[in-house]
Scaffold this active site. Structure first.
Site, PDB file in Angstrom:
ATOM      1  N   VAL A  16      38.136  35.318  38.438  1.00  8.70           N
ATOM      2  CA  VAL A  16      36.673  34.529  38.974  1.00  8.70           C
ATOM      3  C   VAL A  16      35.942  36.227  38.140  1.00  8.70           C
ATOM      4  O   VAL A  16      34.931  36.315  38.500  1.00  8.70           O
ATOM      5  CB  VAL A  16      36.687  34.710  40.968  1.00  8.70           C
ATOM      6  CG1 VAL A  16      35.552  35.412  41.284  1.00  8.70           C
ATOM      7  CG2 VAL A  16      36.987  33.150  41.253  1.00  8.70           C
ATOM      8  N   ASP A  35      39.668  47.091  36.768  1.00 13.48           N
ATOM      9  CA  ASP A  35      40.843  46.799  36.838  1.00 13.48           C
ATOM     10  C   ASP A  35      41.952  47.419  36.879  1.00 13.48           C
ATOM     11  O   ASP A  35      41.571  48.299  36.579  1.00 13.48           O
ATOM     12  CB  ASP A  35      41.283  45.481  36.010  1.00 13.48           C
ATOM     13  CG  ASP A  35      42.460  44.983  36.825  1.00 13.48           C
ATOM     14  OD1 ASP A  35      41.632  43.464  37.209  1.00 13.48           O
ATOM     15  OD2 ASP A  35      43.434  44.614  37.504  1.00 13.48           O
ATOM     16  N   GLU A 150      32.275  32.303  45.787  1.00 10.49           N
ATOM     17  CA  GLU A 150      32.276  31.707  44.124  1.00 10.49           C
ATOM     18  C   GLU A 150      32.887  30.289  45.050  1.00 10.49           C
ATOM     19  O   GLU A 150      33.423  30.422  45.271  1.00 10.49           O
ATOM     20  CB  GLU A 150      33.488  32.160  43.960  1.00 10.49           C
ATOM     21  CG  GLU A 150      33.206  32.280  42.197  1.00 10.49           C
ATOM     22  CD  GLU A 150      31.739  31.787  41.205  1.00 10.49           C
ATOM     23  OE1 GLU A 150      30.759  32.574  41.526  1.00 10.49           O
ATOM     24  OE2 GLU A 150      31.335  30.379  40.950  1.00 10.49           O
ATOM     25  N   LYS A 203      32.310  28.449  52.615  1.00 11.42           N
ATOM     26  CA  LYS A 203      33.894  28.666  50.848  1.00 11.42           C
ATOM     27  C   LYS A 203      35.098  27.758  51.846  1.00 11.42           C
ATOM     28  O   LYS A 203      35.683  27.573  51.209  1.00 11.42           O
ATOM     29  CB  LYS A 203      34.168  29.848  51.049  1.00 11.42           C
ATOM     30  CG  LYS A 203      35.028  30.244  50.183  1.00 11.42           C
ATOM     31  CD  LYS A 203      34.651  29.755  48.537  1.00 11.42           C
ATOM     32  CE  LYS A 203      36.187  29.174  47.796  1.00 11.42           C
ATOM     33  NZ  LYS A 203      36.198  28.101  46.200  1.00 11.42           N
ATOM     34  N   CYS A 259      43.437  28.015  44.702  1.00 11.99           N
ATOM     35  CA  CYS A 259      42.891  28.230  46.172  1.00 11.99           C
ATOM     36  C   CYS A 259      42.778  27.362  46.991  1.00 11.99           C
ATOM     37  O   CYS A 259      42.800  27.472  48.205  1.00 11.99           O
ATOM     38  CB  CYS A 259      41.485  27.342  45.215  1.00 11.99           C
ATOM     39  SG  CYS A 259      40.744  29.241  44.277  1.00 11.99           S
ATOM     40  N   LYS A 262      45.397  27.905  49.422  1.00 11.57           N
ATOM     41  CA  LYS A 262      46.116  28.686  49.973  1.00 11.57           C
ATOM     42  C   LYS A 262      44.327  28.797  50.917  1.00 11.57           C
ATOM     43  O   LYS A 262      44.559  29.590  51.761  1.00 11.57           O
ATOM     44  CB  LYS A 262      45.800  30.295  49.252  1.00 11.57           C
ATOM     45  CG  LYS A 262      44.539  31.101  49.136  1.00 11.57           C
ATOM     46  CD  LYS A 262      44.475  31.980  47.998  1.00 11.57           C
ATOM     47  CE  LYS A 262      43.177  32.483  47.390  1.00 11.57           C
ATOM     48  NZ  LYS A 262      42.382  32.848  48.053  1.00 11.57           N
ATOM     49  N   LYS A 319      45.849  22.020  36.786  1.00 17.82           N
ATOM     50  CA  LYS A 319      44.871  20.809  35.790  1.00 17.82           C
ATOM     51  C   LYS A 319      44.411  21.082  34.623  1.00 17.82           C
ATOM     52  O   LYS A 319      45.210  22.464  34.228  1.00 17.82           O
ATOM     53  CB  LYS A 319      43.863  21.237  36.892  1.00 17.82           C
ATOM     54  CG  LYS A 319      43.212  22.109  36.538  1.00 17.82           C
ATOM     55  CD  LYS A 319      41.655  22.379  36.752  1.00 17.82           C
ATOM     56  CE  LYS A 319      41.164  22.752  38.025  1.00 17.82           C
ATOM     57  NZ  LYS A 319      39.556  22.738  38.472  1.00 17.82           N
TER      58      LYS A 319
HETATM   59  N1  LIG Z   1      40.476  30.820  40.689  1.00 16.68           N
HETATM   60  C1  LIG Z   1      39.575  30.096  40.785  1.00 16.68           C
HETATM   61  O1  LIG Z   1      39.317  29.128  40.342  1.00 16.68           O
HETATM   62  C2  LIG Z   1      38.109  31.131  42.269  1.00 16.68           C
HETATM   63  C3  LIG Z   1      37.656  29.904  42.724  1.00 16.68           C
HETATM   64  C4  LIG Z   1      36.932  30.727  43.478  1.00 16.68           C
HETATM   65  C5  LIG Z   1      37.245  31.402  44.655  1.00 16.68           C
HETATM   66  N2  LIG Z   1      37.725  32.623  44.726  1.00 16.68           N
HETATM   67  C6  LIG Z   1      38.879  33.535  44.980  1.00 16.68           C
HETATM   68  O2  LIG Z   1      38.024  34.685  43.925  1.00 16.68           O
HETATM   69  C7  LIG Z   1      39.733  35.908  44.406  1.00 16.68           C
HETATM   70  C8  LIG Z   1      40.176  36.511  43.401  1.00 16.68           C
HETATM   71  O3  LIG Z   1      40.561  35.106  42.446  1.00 16.68           O
HETATM   72  P1  LIG Z   1      41.435  34.977  40.828  1.00 16.68           P
HETATM   73  O4  LIG Z   1      41.719  33.626  40.782  1.00 16.68           O
HETATM   74  O5  LIG Z   1      40.432  36.052  39.986  1.00 16.68           O
HETATM   75  O6  LIG Z   1      42.227  36.178  41.247  1.00 16.68           O
HETATM   76  P2  LIG Z   1      43.194  36.928  39.950  1.00 16.68           P
HETATM   77  O7  LIG Z   1      45.015  37.494  40.491  1.00 16.68           O
HETATM   78  O8  LIG Z   1      43.003  36.056  38.683  1.00 16.68           O
HETATM   79  O9  LIG Z   1      42.274  37.942  39.811  1.00 16.68           O
HETATM   80  C9  LIG Z   1      42.398  39.394  40.214  1.00 16.68           C
HETATM   81  C10 LIG Z   1      42.397  40.578  39.636  1.00 16.68           C
HETATM   82  O10 LIG Z   1      42.009  41.483  40.983  1.00 16.68           O
HETATM   83  C11 LIG Z   1      42.995  42.851  40.119  1.00 16.68           C
HETATM   84  N3  LIG Z   1      43.139  43.827  41.252  1.00 16.68           N
HETATM   85  C12 LIG Z   1      43.940  44.031  42.741  1.00 16.68           C
HETATM   86  N4  LIG Z   1      43.569  44.802  43.100  1.00 16.68           N
HETATM   87  C13 LIG Z   1      42.813  46.226  42.813  1.00 16.68           C
HETATM   88  C14 LIG Z   1      42.242  46.605  43.383  1.00 16.68           C
HETATM   89  N5  LIG Z   1      42.382  47.269  43.753  1.00 16.68           N
HETATM   90  N6  LIG Z   1      41.239  47.490  42.610  1.00 16.68           N
HETATM   91  C15 LIG Z   1      40.661  46.251  41.143  1.00 16.68           C
HETATM   92  N7  LIG Z   1      40.769  45.480  40.427  1.00 16.68           N
HETATM   93  C16 LIG Z   1      42.315  44.719  40.912  1.00 16.68           C
HETATM   94  C17 LIG Z   1      44.622  41.798  39.683  1.00 16.68           C
HETATM   95  O11 LIG Z   1      44.820  43.067  38.556  1.00 16.68           O
HETATM   96  C18 LIG Z   1      43.360  41.055  39.007  1.00 16.68           C
HETATM   97  O12 LIG Z   1      43.241  41.319  37.573  1.00 16.68           O
HETATM   98  C19 LIG Z   1      40.865  34.764  45.281  1.00 16.68           C
HETATM   99  O13 LIG Z   1      40.150  35.772  47.068  1.00 16.68           O
HETATM  100  C20 LIG Z   1      39.739  33.187  44.733  1.00 16.68           C
HETATM  101  O14 LIG Z   1      41.017  33.426  46.386  1.00 16.68           O
HETATM  102  C21 LIG Z   1      38.828  32.126  43.292  1.00 16.68           C
END
Ligand SMILES: NC(=O)c1ccc[n+]([C@@H]2O[C@H](COP(=O)([O-])OP(=O)(O)OC[C@H]3O[C@@H](n4cnc5c(N)ncnc54)[C@H](O)[C@@H]3O)[C@@H](O)[C@H]2O)c1
Length: 432
Positions: A16, A35, A150, A203, A259, A262, A319
């Site tokens: 995201v 990050d 998102e 969401k 997603c 969870k 997927k």
């Molecule tokens: N993946 C999807 O399709 C999707 C779609 C909509 C919403 N979301 C939501 O968005 C959020 C992120 O999902 P994602 O799939 O991108 O996760 P991800 O695991 O791919 O990425 C999370 C990132 O955050 C970083 N991180 C963790 N702690 C941190 C901190 N304290 N400071 C800075 N960076 C930190 C991690 O190192 C990692 O790179 C989740 O809540 C998820 O539910 C995901």
């Protein structure tokens, strides 16, 4: 809505965060990405893209001069007032969302009256209120807060970001909400501006509804198998009804990914914690778990005992068009097959790297035909286009057996049968 470019920060550069950063950079904004994963940041600085997502590498490359990567917050805080939070919120053992990464970000914020946290991470209803309480307790009440969930889909994430069905902004009606609305204005998407709690619920409810649609059509498919109807025809007939719509009416091996599982579980827990038993979601989750295992029964129906049988899994990611292996049905399936004594070979066009870390004892192949070598059966787990375009006569020559289980109903049954193979779809007992 005027629309303006302004420097922003994105905290968390996963699926995201990185797509959000690339998308806003594409719209002309400077983006400061932070990050805690130093290796990820080093790769991004070198111009490498740690995940596979269509068009993302090109978009990041095109906008390189507007994108800044760091493990430190200081530059982001200096240049940006809107800090988008896109850190992970994985499930805990209880099914609640683990907010430790979100809380770490909140704790790292300084006292400020010119910054806002803009929550992209999916969080339980009430999180925004809790964060504002924490900020106030720490003497940081000047920090504004916006919920901006998102809705992108992995596999078409960048396109979804740039052409969203809607943008949801939950805020207190202050400068930060206005600024987020302005930032999104160039996309011209319908805007839902609401309070923070409602934005959080939108969401969770949207994901739970989509998951419900999938479990519903999976159950219809299972009844079709018992009664001789073809669920592909049934879904077509249902989906043309505008009140129902055709999307998310595709039966298969159950939903996975980072997603749906969870978020459905988090909403069920959230309801339970508030004293409400969300019966429908309990069933949605159970149907999904059973659906992943049904394919084993289909293999046994044709092969008898699976001991010593070789089963080839085509597609491993949850997927197509992504390398994300989180909660992928392939993980459950491979483990079940191995537990029943089968040998498992596997191929995925882009997810092999991740899959190797998660699937022990699986024999990985460099292509679909190689994975099918001497296999007693083939299971299509992910509907990558290259499997739908496979030459099934060539495939039949590679295989020792004849069974093809199309776990995504993506193949042409006639073409598979014409190659002398036995076709088993999902809910297609009566299909020719
Ligand atoms: N993946 C999807 O399709 C999707 C779609 C909509 C919403 N979301 C939501 O968005 C959020 C992120 O999902 P994602 O799939 O991108 O996760 P991800 O695991 O791919 O990425 C999370 C990132 O955050 C970083 N991180 C963790 N702690 C941190 C901190 N304290 N400071 C800075 N960076 C930190 C991690 O190192 C990692 O790179 C989740 O809540 C998820 O539910 C995901």
């Amino acid at each position: 809505m005027g629309g303006q470019c302004e420097p922003i920060a994105v905290i968390g550069t996963g699926y995201v965060g990185l797509v959000t950063a690339a998308g806003f950079a594409q719209l002309g904004n400077e983006v400061w990405c932070v990050d805690i994963d130093a290796d990820k940041i080093a790769r991004l600085e070198r111009g490498e893209v740690p995940i596979y997502e269509r068009g993302l590498a090109e978009c990041l490359e095109q906008n390189r001069e507007r994108l800044h990567f760091s493990t430190e917050l200081s530059a982001a805080l200096e240049h940006a007032r809107l800090l988008f939070v896109a850190v992970g919120t994985p499930p805990t053992y209880s099914g609640d969302a683990d907010l430790s990464a979100v809380n770490a970000v909140v704790a790292a914020m300084p006292q400020s009256d010119r910054h806002a946290l803009v929550m992209k991470s999916t969080v339980p209803v009430g999180t925004g209120a809790a964060i504002r309480r924490i900020l106030a307790e720490q003497g940081k009440e000047g920090f504004a807060y916006v919920s901006c969930p998102e809705f992108l889909k992995e596999g078409s994430a960048l396109a979804d970001f740039l052409e969203p069905d809607r943008v949801v902004v939950g805020d207190d009606g202050d400068w930060a909400g206005d600024a987020v609305v302005d930032l999104y204005a160039p996309l011209g998407a319908p805007l839902v501006r609401t309070d923070v709690a409602s934005a959080e619920m939108i969401k969770l409810a949207a994901n739970a509804f989509l998951a419900t649609k999938i479990s519903f059509i999976n159950e219809i498919a299972n009844v079709c198998e018992e009664t001789g109807a073809d669920v592909v025809e049934v879904a077509r007939g249902m989906g043309l009804d505008k009140r129902i719509g055709s999307s998310f009416l595709k039966p298969g091996l159950g939903f996975g990914g980072s997603c749906f599982p969870k978020d459905v579980s988090a909403l069920k827990q959230l309801a339970g914690n508030s004293g409400y038993h969300f019966q429908l979601l309990t069933a949605v989750i159970e149907v999904n778990e059973l659906q992943k295992r049904r394919v084993v029964g289909k293999l046994q129906k044709h092969l008898g005992s699976l001991v010593g049988k070789k089963v080839a899994l085509l597609g491993l990611a949850f997927k197509p068009h992504t390398d994300d292996m989180r909660e992928a049905s392939s993980l459950v399936l491979a483990a079940r097959l191995q537990a029943d004594g089968a040998n498992v070979s596997a191929y995925d066009p882009v997810a092999e790297g991740e899959a190797r870390k998660l699937m022990v004892g699986v024999q990985f192949a460099g292509g679909a035909l190689e994975a099918l070598g001497d296999a007693d059966a083939c299971v299509i787990v992910t509907e990558w286009p290259e499997f739908t375009e496979l030459d099934w006569r060539q495939a039949a020559e590679q295989m020792a057996g004849t069974l093809v289980v199309d776990g995504r109903n993506c193949l042409d049954p006639a073409a598979v049968r014409a190659a002398g193979l036995t076709y088993e779809g999902v809910g297609r007992a009566g299909a020719p």
